[in-house]
Design a protein around this motif. Structure first.
Motif, PDB file in Angstrom:
ATOM      1  N   VAL A 151       0.848  -1.204   0.000  1.00 47.53           N
ATOM      2  CA  VAL A 151       0.000   0.000   0.000  1.00 47.53           C
ATOM      3  C   VAL A 151       0.881   1.251   0.000  1.00 47.53           C
ATOM      4  O   VAL A 151       0.694   2.175  -0.808  1.00 47.53           O
ATOM      5  CB  VAL A 151      -0.943   0.020   1.225  1.00 47.53           C
ATOM      6  N   LEU A 152       1.854   1.269   0.899  1.00 49.81           N
ATOM      7  CA  LEU A 152       2.736   2.422   0.989  1.00 49.81           C
ATOM      8  C   LEU A 152       3.539   2.611  -0.294  1.00 49.81           C
ATOM      9  O   LEU A 152       3.664   3.725  -0.812  1.00 49.81           O
ATOM     10  CB  LEU A 152       3.689   2.260   2.181  1.00 49.81           C
ATOM     11  N   LYS A 153       4.042   1.511  -0.819  1.00 54.00           N
ATOM     12  CA  LYS A 153       4.858   1.586  -2.030  1.00 54.00           C
ATOM     13  C   LYS A 153       4.044   2.108  -3.215  1.00 54.00           C
ATOM     14  O   LYS A 153       4.554   2.837  -4.062  1.00 54.00           O
ATOM     15  CB  LYS A 153       5.438   0.203  -2.343  1.00 54.00           C
ATOM     16  N   LYS A 154       2.763   1.739  -3.261  1.00 53.69           N
ATOM     17  CA  LYS A 154       1.886   2.235  -4.324  1.00 53.69           C
ATOM     18  C   LYS A 154       1.800   3.763  -4.272  1.00 53.69           C
ATOM     19  O   LYS A 154       1.877   4.440  -5.296  1.00 53.69           O
ATOM     20  CB  LYS A 154       0.484   1.614  -4.190  1.00 53.69           C
ATOM     21  N   PHE A 155       1.652   4.317  -3.074  1.00 55.49           N
ATOM     22  CA  PHE A 155       1.579   5.770  -2.949  1.00 55.49           C
ATOM     23  C   PHE A 155       2.933   6.420  -3.217  1.00 55.49           C
ATOM     24  O   PHE A 155       3.014   7.469  -3.849  1.00 55.49           O
ATOM     25  CB  PHE A 155       1.053   6.163  -1.565  1.00 55.49           C
ATOM     26  N   TYR A 156       3.999   5.790  -2.742  1.00 54.17           N
ATOM     27  CA  TYR A 156       5.325   6.380  -2.919  1.00 54.17           C
ATOM     28  C   TYR A 156       5.813   6.291  -4.369  1.00 54.17           C
ATOM     29  O   TYR A 156       6.735   7.000  -4.762  1.00 54.17           O
ATOM     30  CB  TYR A 156       6.346   5.691  -2.010  1.00 54.17           C
TER      31      TYR A 156
END
Length: 311
Positions: free
Chosen positions: A164-169
């Motif tokens: 999830v975080l990597k998708k936003f980053y």
């Protein structure tokens, strides 16, 4: 991380009816800098800036808890923290949602801000209608998808937290709008390789924190946009008089939405923030991590102008 200015210290402040976790680095008697992070981030997103500021004798203070509630709550928490620390006037840095909080800190309590550096998100003057009304009909837009309680949390749960975080980053698209019937988290793509500006270990630190806290806190800030709009009516058309520097990346998705880049480049932003410098650098949204050295240089050179004053 941060040997030049000593180790990062962690502590909790019981202020404003909450327990606020704080990360701090640098001499306690140095000029204080408050660093306000964005979504979905933590104090860790300031790791490079904290070390650089501490190394130059500043006291870098980063509230670490995920944001929640209205912009008045958030500014109130910062004010309460500064009163707790007996810091009547500070330098402020904000990124993303933290930049919005920083701008509103300048609007609500200019007496407490010596100067501000905002990264990625300019000051948006209060519009004629609330956010959800202005965005009516754009269900695919991430802010609209965040409005319904539980919706984003349910869709985020399809993935592990690090993904999830990597998708936003990893965002490099021009519009955070999913196609009809598609959830924004499904629409976003995560880079297959490690991010060039974040180690897998650092990503793991972010993921561990969000695994414990969940995403509801920061998403609640978006859910309060309309309430914040109503509450900020007393500041309609008010100008920000605090000295300000705005830094943004030339590939930042946020600048491509709502005519934001034109708003900044045309000088319209400066009409609301008269004492403003604007700097454009190479990069995307997470500039303080992606272009840490350049951002550190911009912050330090700007704050050097103000450190001769009484702290």
């Amino acid at each position: 991380m941060g040997s030049a200015g000593g180790e990062v210290r962690h502590w909790n402040a019981d202020v404003n009816g909450i327990s606020l976790h704080v990360a701090e680095q640098g001499p306690v008697d140095g000029p204080a800098v408050i660093l306000l992070h964005g979504f979905p981030e933590l104090w860790l997103s300031w790791r490079h800036q904290m070390a650089a500021l501490a190394g130059r004798g500043f006291r870098a203070i980063a509230p670490a808890d995920a944001a929640a509630y209205t912009v008045l709550h958030l500014v109130g928490d910062v004010v309460a923290l500064l009163n707790h620390l007996r810091l009547p006037k500070v330098l402020v840095v904000g990124h993303d949602l933290g930049a919005q909080v920083a701008w509103h800190m300048c609007l609500f309590r200019p007496d407490m801000v010596r100067a501000v550096v905002a990264i990625g998100v300019p000051f948006f003057p209060r519009g004629p209608k609330p956010m959800t009304e202005a965005l009516a009909g754009r269900d695919g837009f991430y802010i609209m998808q965040f409005q319904e309680p539980g919706r984003a949390e349910r869709t985020f749960a399809r993935y592990d937290v690090a993904t999830v975080l990597k998708k936003f980053y990893s965002i490099e698209i021009d519009d955070l709008t999913a196609p009809p019937g598609v959830e924004i988290i499904d629409f976003l793509e995560a880079r297959p390789s490690p991010l060039p500006w974040m180690t897998e270990e650092e990503l793991g630190q972010y993921a561990e924190k969000f695994q414990k806290s969940g995403f509801t806190g920061p998403i609640n800030y978006y859910r309060m946009f309309d309430t914040s709009w109503r509450l900020t009516a007393p500041w309609q058309d008010a100008k920000i008089t605090v000295p300000a520097k705005f830094i943004y990346g030339n590939k930042d998705i946020g600048l491509k939405s709502f005519g934001t880049e034109q708003f900044v480049k045309s000088g319209a932003l400066k009409s609301f923030v008269p004492n403003l410098e604007v700097v454009i650098i190479e990069g995307h949204h997470c500039l303080q991590q992606e272009q840490a050295e350049r951002v550190n240089s911009e912050i330090l050179s700007y704050f050097d102008k103000f450190t001769g004053e009484n702290t």
